[in-house]
Design a protein around this motif. Structure first.
Motif, PDB file in Angstrom:
ATOM      1  N   PHE A 172      -0.977  10.596   3.359  1.00 34.01           N
ATOM      2  CA  PHE A 172      -2.579  10.969   2.325  1.00 34.01           C
ATOM      3  C   PHE A 172      -3.760  11.234   3.188  1.00 34.01           C
ATOM      4  CE2 PHE A 172      -1.513   5.607   1.956  1.00 34.01           C
ATOM      5  CZ  PHE A 172      -0.851   5.670   1.419  1.00 34.01           C
ATOM      6  N   ARG A 173      -2.813  12.479   2.665  1.00 37.75           N
ATOM      7  CA  ARG A 173      -4.240  14.186   3.461  1.00 37.75           C
ATOM      8  C   ARG A 173      -5.188  13.625   3.035  1.00 37.75           C
ATOM      9  NH1 ARG A 173       0.600  17.185   4.152  1.00 37.75           N
ATOM     10  NH2 ARG A 173       2.350  16.908   4.684  1.00 37.75           N
ATOM     11  N   LEU A 191       0.687  -0.889  -0.005  1.00 35.50           N
ATOM     12  CA  LEU A 191       0.120   0.000  -0.071  1.00 35.50           C
ATOM     13  C   LEU A 191       0.378   1.491   0.163  1.00 35.50           C
ATOM     14  CD1 LEU A 191      -3.057   1.356   0.258  1.00 35.50           C
ATOM     15  CD2 LEU A 191      -2.494   1.269   2.462  1.00 35.50           C
ATOM     16  N   GLU A 192       0.701   1.745  -1.489  1.00 38.00           N
ATOM     17  CA  GLU A 192       2.179   3.074  -1.339  1.00 38.00           C
ATOM     18  C   GLU A 192       1.640   4.322  -2.080  1.00 38.00           C
ATOM     19  OE1 GLU A 192       5.206   2.034  -4.083  1.00 38.00           O
ATOM     20  OE2 GLU A 192       5.878   0.579  -2.545  1.00 38.00           O
ATOM     21  N   GLU A 193      -0.186   4.034  -2.569  1.00 36.21           N
ATOM     22  CA  GLU A 193      -0.648   5.208  -2.752  1.00 36.21           C
ATOM     23  C   GLU A 193      -2.055   5.428  -2.321  1.00 36.21           C
ATOM     24  OE1 GLU A 193      -0.868   5.574  -6.748  1.00 36.21           O
ATOM     25  OE2 GLU A 193       1.052   5.713  -7.116  1.00 36.21           O
ATOM     26  N   MET A 194      -2.687   6.524  -1.978  1.00 37.05           N
ATOM     27  CA  MET A 194      -3.895   6.187  -1.056  1.00 37.05           C
ATOM     28  C   MET A 194      -4.947   5.612  -1.811  1.00 37.05           C
ATOM     29  SD  MET A 194      -5.604   9.867   0.042  1.00 37.05           S
ATOM     30  CE  MET A 194      -6.755  10.238  -1.169  1.00 37.05           C
ATOM     31  N   PRO A 195      -6.025   4.814  -1.800  1.00 34.25           N
ATOM     32  CA  PRO A 195      -7.229   4.638  -1.978  1.00 34.25           C
ATOM     33  C   PRO A 195      -7.785   5.156  -2.761  1.00 34.25           C
ATOM     34  CG  PRO A 195      -6.830   3.236  -0.230  1.00 34.25           C
ATOM     35  CD  PRO A 195      -5.963   4.431  -0.391  1.00 34.25           C
ATOM     36  N   ILE A 196      -8.382   5.362  -3.781  1.00 35.53           N
ATOM     37  CA  ILE A 196      -9.236   6.401  -4.908  1.00 35.53           C
ATOM     38  C   ILE A 196     -10.334   6.885  -4.105  1.00 35.53           C
ATOM     39  CG2 ILE A 196     -11.154   6.876  -6.724  1.00 35.53           C
ATOM     40  CD1 ILE A 196      -9.624   5.113  -8.618  1.00 35.53           C
ATOM     41  N   ASP A 197     -11.146   5.793  -2.942  1.00 36.18           N
ATOM     42  CA  ASP A 197     -12.099   5.924  -1.922  1.00 36.18           C
ATOM     43  C   ASP A 197     -11.793   6.424  -0.410  1.00 36.18           C
ATOM     44  OD1 ASP A 197     -10.721   4.230  -0.864  1.00 36.18           O
ATOM     45  OD2 ASP A 197     -12.492   2.166  -0.637  1.00 36.18           O
ATOM     46  N   ARG A 198     -10.421   7.105  -0.548  1.00 35.06           N
ATOM     47  CA  ARG A 198     -10.333   7.774   0.978  1.00 35.06           C
ATOM     48  C   ARG A 198      -9.901   6.851   2.078  1.00 35.06           C
ATOM     49  NH1 ARG A 198     -11.527  13.762   0.692  1.00 35.06           N
ATOM     50  NH2 ARG A 198     -13.398  12.466   0.466  1.00 35.06           N
ATOM     51  N   MET A 199      -9.868   5.347   1.812  1.00 36.41           N
ATOM     52  CA  MET A 199      -9.911   4.411   2.939  1.00 36.41           C
ATOM     53  C   MET A 199      -8.883   3.567   3.011  1.00 36.41           C
ATOM     54  SD  MET A 199     -13.098   1.304   3.634  1.00 36.41           S
ATOM     55  CE  MET A 199     -12.767   0.533   2.861  1.00 36.41           C
TER      56      MET A 199
END
Length: 287
Positions: A63-64, A37-45
């Protein structure tokens, strides 16, 4: 291609492997636990539940715009100050960990609406929790609380309070200040009397005092907002009286008549007569 069958032993082996890797601080091992998990998921979860984590992965703090963060069922006992960067966080789940003290950084997340703290080792809550004025749901069940922290009474928007499976014997009078509160879950505590403060909270919709030590219930018929009261598994001598349409769950809740206490003169008296709301000297403290 043949079918792959995962046995219970294989899942157990996977959990054991994760538990061993959790002790190794190398980046490669942490990536294994986080599943890259290196990038923030699209669903912001981000859901990191049941990963055997012993330390919080710092890169998550980048992941601001994260809105939901689930850290349930790990081995965490502290959180880094960098978590303060997640100022858009609305849901934070820290249940089923090893927190003895709530990390101060949690109180800096002022957009939190839901906070899960159940199944930890908390004996108290910090005064700075009052900074979470957007909090609507607070889960405190299965901790080490011998009394409900007074700071809870300062969470003005709180709607749902879960405080079951602690060692509560009473509730603070200031709880009545929470006029947005609708549901109070107190199952599995050490209440010997129905908390008097609840009698002065007409806006309550659900009251759960299941599995306590309450021997007698006052009338709740004067609470206009009440929809459900759960009082089962108490050594009570009577069921709480409620207004028409209110559902009761417990002994004598439906068709079975309640027992009546026999007086010394041989006549039967309604046990609720002595359980009226407290007089002015016991009124809740002003907000």
């Amino acid at each position: 291609m043949g079918t792959v069958i995962f046995s219970a032993d294989s899942f157990s082996m996977g959990n054991t492997l994760r538990a061993i890797i959790a002790f190794i601080p190398s980046n490669d091992c942490q990536k294994y636990l986080l599943r890259d998990l290196e990038e923030m998921p699209i669903d912001r979860m981000v859901d990191l539940s049941s990963r055997q984590l012993r330390r919080f992965p710092l890169h998550i703090c980048s992941f601001r715009n994260l809105v939901k963060l689930y850290l349930s069922d790990n081995n965490l006992h502290q959180l880094p100050p960098e978590l303060e960067e997640l100022q858009n966080l609305q849901i934070l789940a820290l249940d089923f960990n090893h927190f003895k003290v709530l990390p101060p950084v949690v109180c800096s997340l002022k957009q939190l609406c839901i906070l899960y703290l159940g199944n930890n080792k908390l004996c108290d809550l910090p005064q700075d929790l009052s900074l979470l004025q957007n909090l609507k749901t607070l889960w405190l069940e299965s901790n080490c609380l011998s009394q409900l922290p007074e700071v809870v009474c300062e969470l003005s928007r709180l709607k749902t309070l879960h405080a079951g499976s602690n060692a509560l014997r009473t509730l603070p009078a200031r709880l009545s200040c929470l006029q947005e509160l609708r549901t109070v879950w107190l199952s599995g505590n050490l209440l010997t009397d129905f908390p008097p403060v609840l009698l002065h909270m007409p806006f309550l919709e659900v009251i759960d005092v299941d599995r306590n030590l309450i021997r007698s219930f006052p009338s709740l018929a004067h609470l206009p907002g009440l929809k459900l009261v759960i009082y089962d598994h108490n050594p009570c001598r009577n069921a709480p009286k409620v207004a028409q349409g209110v559902r009761r769950v417990g002994r004598w809740a439906e068709e079975t008549p309640e027992p009546r206490k026999r007086s010394g003169l041989g006549r039967e008296e309604d046990t609720d007569n002595k359980d009226l709301p407290p007089g002015p000297e016991k009124q809740p403290q002003p907000c």
